[in-house]
Design a protein around this motif. Structure first.
Motif, PDB file in Angstrom:
ATOM      1  N   LYS A 183       0.852  -1.051   0.052  1.00  0.00           N
ATOM      2  CA  LYS A 183       0.037  -0.133  -0.027  1.00  0.00           C
ATOM      3  C   LYS A 183       0.923   1.375  -0.203  1.00  0.00           C
ATOM      4  O   LYS A 183       0.668   2.135  -0.711  1.00  0.00           O
ATOM      5  CB  LYS A 183      -1.106   0.021   1.346  1.00  0.00           C
ATOM      6  CG  LYS A 183      -1.708   1.159   1.369  1.00  0.00           C
ATOM      7  CD  LYS A 183      -2.760   1.032   2.602  1.00  0.00           C
ATOM      8  CE  LYS A 183      -3.575   2.374   2.702  1.00  0.00           C
ATOM      9  NZ  LYS A 183      -4.257   2.224   3.992  1.00  0.00           N
ATOM     10  N   SER A 187       0.639   3.256  -3.622  1.00  0.00           N
ATOM     11  CA  SER A 187      -0.157   4.499  -3.555  1.00  0.00           C
ATOM     12  C   SER A 187       0.479   5.721  -4.007  1.00  0.00           C
ATOM     13  O   SER A 187       1.555   5.844  -4.212  1.00  0.00           O
ATOM     14  CB  SER A 187      -0.527   4.611  -2.058  1.00  0.00           C
ATOM     15  OG  SER A 187      -1.684   3.765  -1.526  1.00  0.00           O
ATOM     16  N   HIS A 193      -5.131   1.669 -16.654  1.00  0.00           N
ATOM     17  CA  HIS A 193      -6.219   0.575 -16.666  1.00  0.00           C
ATOM     18  C   HIS A 193      -7.029   0.518 -17.912  1.00  0.00           C
ATOM     19  O   HIS A 193      -6.924   1.606 -18.476  1.00  0.00           O
ATOM     20  CB  HIS A 193      -7.018   0.729 -15.473  1.00  0.00           C
ATOM     21  CG  HIS A 193      -8.112   1.624 -15.291  1.00  0.00           C
ATOM     22  ND1 HIS A 193      -9.175   1.751 -14.818  1.00  0.00           N
ATOM     23  CD2 HIS A 193      -7.729   3.081 -15.704  1.00  0.00           C
ATOM     24  CE1 HIS A 193      -9.889   2.755 -14.957  1.00  0.00           C
ATOM     25  NE2 HIS A 193      -9.008   3.767 -15.440  1.00  0.00           N
ATOM     26  N   GLU A 202     -11.698  -4.539 -14.429  1.00  0.00           N
ATOM     27  CA  GLU A 202     -12.511  -5.211 -13.226  1.00  0.00           C
ATOM     28  C   GLU A 202     -11.469  -5.655 -12.235  1.00  0.00           C
ATOM     29  O   GLU A 202     -11.538  -5.233 -10.895  1.00  0.00           O
ATOM     30  CB  GLU A 202     -13.621  -6.313 -13.637  1.00  0.00           C
ATOM     31  CG  GLU A 202     -14.283  -6.676 -12.504  1.00  0.00           C
ATOM     32  CD  GLU A 202     -15.013  -8.112 -13.190  1.00  0.00           C
ATOM     33  OE1 GLU A 202     -15.200  -9.005 -12.156  1.00  0.00           O
ATOM     34  OE2 GLU A 202     -15.390  -7.964 -14.173  1.00  0.00           O
ATOM     35  N   ASN A 205      -9.522  -2.954 -10.220  1.00  0.00           N
ATOM     36  CA  ASN A 205     -10.179  -2.271  -9.555  1.00  0.00           C
ATOM     37  C   ASN A 205     -10.261  -3.177  -8.105  1.00  0.00           C
ATOM     38  O   ASN A 205     -10.506  -2.732  -6.855  1.00  0.00           O
ATOM     39  CB  ASN A 205     -11.600  -2.150  -9.661  1.00  0.00           C
ATOM     40  CG  ASN A 205     -11.772  -0.848 -10.968  1.00  0.00           C
ATOM     41  OD1 ASN A 205     -10.742   0.031 -10.825  1.00  0.00           O
ATOM     42  ND2 ASN A 205     -12.517  -0.982 -11.750  1.00  0.00           N
ATOM     43  N   ILE A 206     -10.619  -4.509  -8.301  1.00  0.00           N
ATOM     44  CA  ILE A 206     -10.483  -5.543  -7.206  1.00  0.00           C
ATOM     45  C   ILE A 206      -9.166  -5.322  -6.156  1.00  0.00           C
ATOM     46  O   ILE A 206      -9.327  -5.253  -5.247  1.00  0.00           O
ATOM     47  CB  ILE A 206     -10.970  -6.693  -7.540  1.00  0.00           C
ATOM     48  CG1 ILE A 206     -12.400  -6.866  -7.995  1.00  0.00           C
ATOM     49  CG2 ILE A 206     -10.865  -7.638  -6.439  1.00  0.00           C
ATOM     50  CD1 ILE A 206     -12.541  -8.161  -8.730  1.00  0.00           C
ATOM     51  N   LEU A 208      -6.862  -3.148  -6.350  1.00  0.00           N
ATOM     52  CA  LEU A 208      -6.565  -1.738  -5.385  1.00  0.00           C
ATOM     53  C   LEU A 208      -7.570  -1.731  -4.224  1.00  0.00           C
ATOM     54  O   LEU A 208      -7.007  -1.500  -3.237  1.00  0.00           O
ATOM     55  CB  LEU A 208      -6.793  -0.642  -6.401  1.00  0.00           C
ATOM     56  CG  LEU A 208      -5.972  -0.459  -7.723  1.00  0.00           C
ATOM     57  CD1 LEU A 208      -6.379   0.849  -8.589  1.00  0.00           C
ATOM     58  CD2 LEU A 208      -4.545  -0.128  -7.199  1.00  0.00           C
ATOM     59  N   ASN A 209      -8.709  -2.055  -4.359  1.00  0.00           N
ATOM     60  CA  ASN A 209      -9.331  -1.944  -3.250  1.00  0.00           C
ATOM     61  C   ASN A 209      -9.163  -3.134  -2.094  1.00  0.00           C
ATOM     62  O   ASN A 209      -9.007  -2.871  -0.938  1.00  0.00           O
ATOM     63  CB  ASN A 209     -11.059  -2.248  -3.441  1.00  0.00           C
ATOM     64  CG  ASN A 209     -11.628  -1.235  -4.420  1.00  0.00           C
ATOM     65  OD1 ASN A 209     -11.150  -0.080  -4.189  1.00  0.00           O
ATOM     66  ND2 ASN A 209     -12.430  -1.537  -5.086  1.00  0.00           N
ATOM     67  N   SER A 210      -8.663  -3.982  -2.654  1.00  0.00           N
ATOM     68  CA  SER A 210      -8.245  -5.238  -1.434  1.00  0.00           C
ATOM     69  C   SER A 210      -7.140  -4.878  -0.776  1.00  0.00           C
ATOM     70  O   SER A 210      -6.842  -5.187   0.264  1.00  0.00           O
ATOM     71  CB  SER A 210      -8.056  -6.436  -2.038  1.00  0.00           C
ATOM     72  OG  SER A 210      -6.995  -6.498  -2.942  1.00  0.00           O
ATOM     73  N   TYR A 211      -6.006  -4.029  -1.302  1.00  0.00           N
ATOM     74  CA  TYR A 211      -4.796  -3.705  -0.739  1.00  0.00           C
ATOM     75  C   TYR A 211      -5.138  -2.091  -0.084  1.00  0.00           C
ATOM     76  O   TYR A 211      -4.167  -1.786   0.381  1.00  0.00           O
ATOM     77  CB  TYR A 211      -3.707  -3.534  -1.635  1.00  0.00           C
ATOM     78  CG  TYR A 211      -3.186  -5.148  -1.774  1.00  0.00           C
ATOM     79  CD1 TYR A 211      -2.225  -5.642  -0.810  1.00  0.00           C
ATOM     80  CD2 TYR A 211      -3.449  -6.032  -2.667  1.00  0.00           C
ATOM     81  CE1 TYR A 211      -1.794  -7.127  -0.802  1.00  0.00           C
ATOM     82  CE2 TYR A 211      -3.276  -7.042  -2.725  1.00  0.00           C
ATOM     83  CZ  TYR A 211      -2.265  -7.877  -2.016  1.00  0.00           C
ATOM     84  OH  TYR A 211      -1.778  -9.148  -2.282  1.00  0.00           O
ATOM     85  N   GLY A 212      -6.285  -1.592  -0.420  1.00  0.00           N
ATOM     86  CA  GLY A 212      -6.334  -0.196   0.062  1.00  0.00           C
ATOM     87  C   GLY A 212      -5.442   0.845  -0.448  1.00  0.00           C
ATOM     88  O   GLY A 212      -4.975   1.808  -0.079  1.00  0.00           O
ATOM     89  N   SER A 214      -4.373   3.851  -2.980  1.00  0.00           N
ATOM     90  CA  SER A 214      -5.033   4.879  -3.582  1.00  0.00           C
ATOM     91  C   SER A 214      -4.122   5.535  -4.598  1.00  0.00           C
ATOM     92  O   SER A 214      -3.189   6.055  -4.388  1.00  0.00           O
ATOM     93  CB  SER A 214      -5.229   5.989  -2.412  1.00  0.00           C
ATOM     94  OG  SER A 214      -6.025   5.464  -1.619  1.00  0.00           O
TER      95      SER A 214
END
Length: 294
Positions: A183, A187, A193, A202, A205-206, A208-212, A214
């Motif tokens: 992260k 970040s 993408h 898709e 996005n999964i 990036l969200n799973s590792y937080g 930004s």
């Protein structure tokens, strides 16, 4: 009835009686007559007409008939080709749709082998992102869909056939703290993408969200090749199939940033539940059964 169904499909596709008449080479009064015959036969309104705006609107019943008509004509064509076979070699037309990564990196070798084995089967290939391929499959424009993203649960058969490794790629000159958390390292970077509707997009996005993570900035590009070239030219980093970048990694044009755990996704095929053509069965047999590319 067959000609009427062909006319109806043309009207829906062209959204115009005049354009439909030109497309299937009949007169506009004949188009109107065919539609009227169908509406009389099914006792329902299929198309609403707006004389002032010269627009047409397909009713809910028309949408149902459109999909069924495509199924009916597809089965009739397959049956005709099977009955007209003059030898024991399978024939007919196979319409395959593939999402971008599959179409660019797996499909060519599969098609080459398939064509050698079944030279009498005509192939029609469409390569677009997952969302567009799914829409074509749902509308019976293709017989078989090869996709890399998730799609709604509908009345079709869905099977995984390939395990694909996803990797973070960065320019060869990219420096990061190998001791830092992912992260922290990734970040505030520019990420590249794919467009909305892409299976690769898709999965980014999964991830990036799973590792937080930004991103400082997001750049959208419409193909795997353009993403790879953008990374190579120091525009940013990306999360992409290892199939796309393996050659560039070997040539030290870009680098893979190691993950603590490997990240995989599945490529899948979709087929309609009823009246599976022989050509589709034969094609499915040629799909890889590997667990992935490492």
């Amino acid at each position: 009835m067959i000609e009427e169904l062909k006319t109806f499909i043309a009207v829906v596709d062209k959204k115009s009686f005049t354009k439909a008449a030109a497309a299937i080479n009949i007169s506009q009064p004949s188009v109107s007559l065919h539609i009227s015959n169908l509406e009389h036969y099914f006792h329902t309104r299929l198309i609403e007409r707006s004389n002032k705006q010269r627009n047409i609107f397909i009713t809910a019943q028309g949408d149902i008939l459109y999909k069924r008509a495509k199924q009916i004509l597809s089965v009739l064509e397959e049956t005709r080709e099977e009955l007209l076979q003059t030898d024991h070699s399978p024939s007919g037309t196979l319409r395959v749709g593939a999402s971008m990564t599959i179409g660019e990196f797996l499909l060519p070798s599969i098609l080459s082998e398939f064509m050698k084995l079944y030279p009498n089967i005509k192939l029609e290939i469409t390569i677009e992102n997952t969302e567009h391929i799914y829409e074509k499959f749902k509308n019976y424009d293709i017989d078989l869909a090869l996709i890399e993203g998730t799609v709604p649960v509908e009345n079709y058969i869905h099977h995984n056939f390939y395990k694909d490794r996803m990797v973070i790629v960065a320019p060869a000159s990219f420096h990061y703290d190998q001791g830092a958390q992912l992260k922290q390292s990734l970040s505030n970077q520019t990420w590249i993408h794919r467009e909305k509707g892409s299976g690769t997009g898709e999965n980014l996005n999964i991830f990036l969200n799973s590792y937080g993570i930004s991103p400082k900035n997001l750049i959208t590009l419409g193909s795997n090749y353009s993403i790879k070239e953008a990374v190579k030219n120091n525009m940013g980093i990306s999360f992409i199939s290892s199939l796309v970048v393996e050659e560039s990694v070997r040539n030290k044009e870009i680098k893979i940033i190691p993950l603590e755990n490997q990240y995989y996704r599945y490529f899948s095929y979709l087929i309609h539940e009823n009246n599976l053509p022989k050509a589709v069965e034969l094609f499915i047999e040629r799909l890889p059964q590997t667990e992935g590319n490492g």
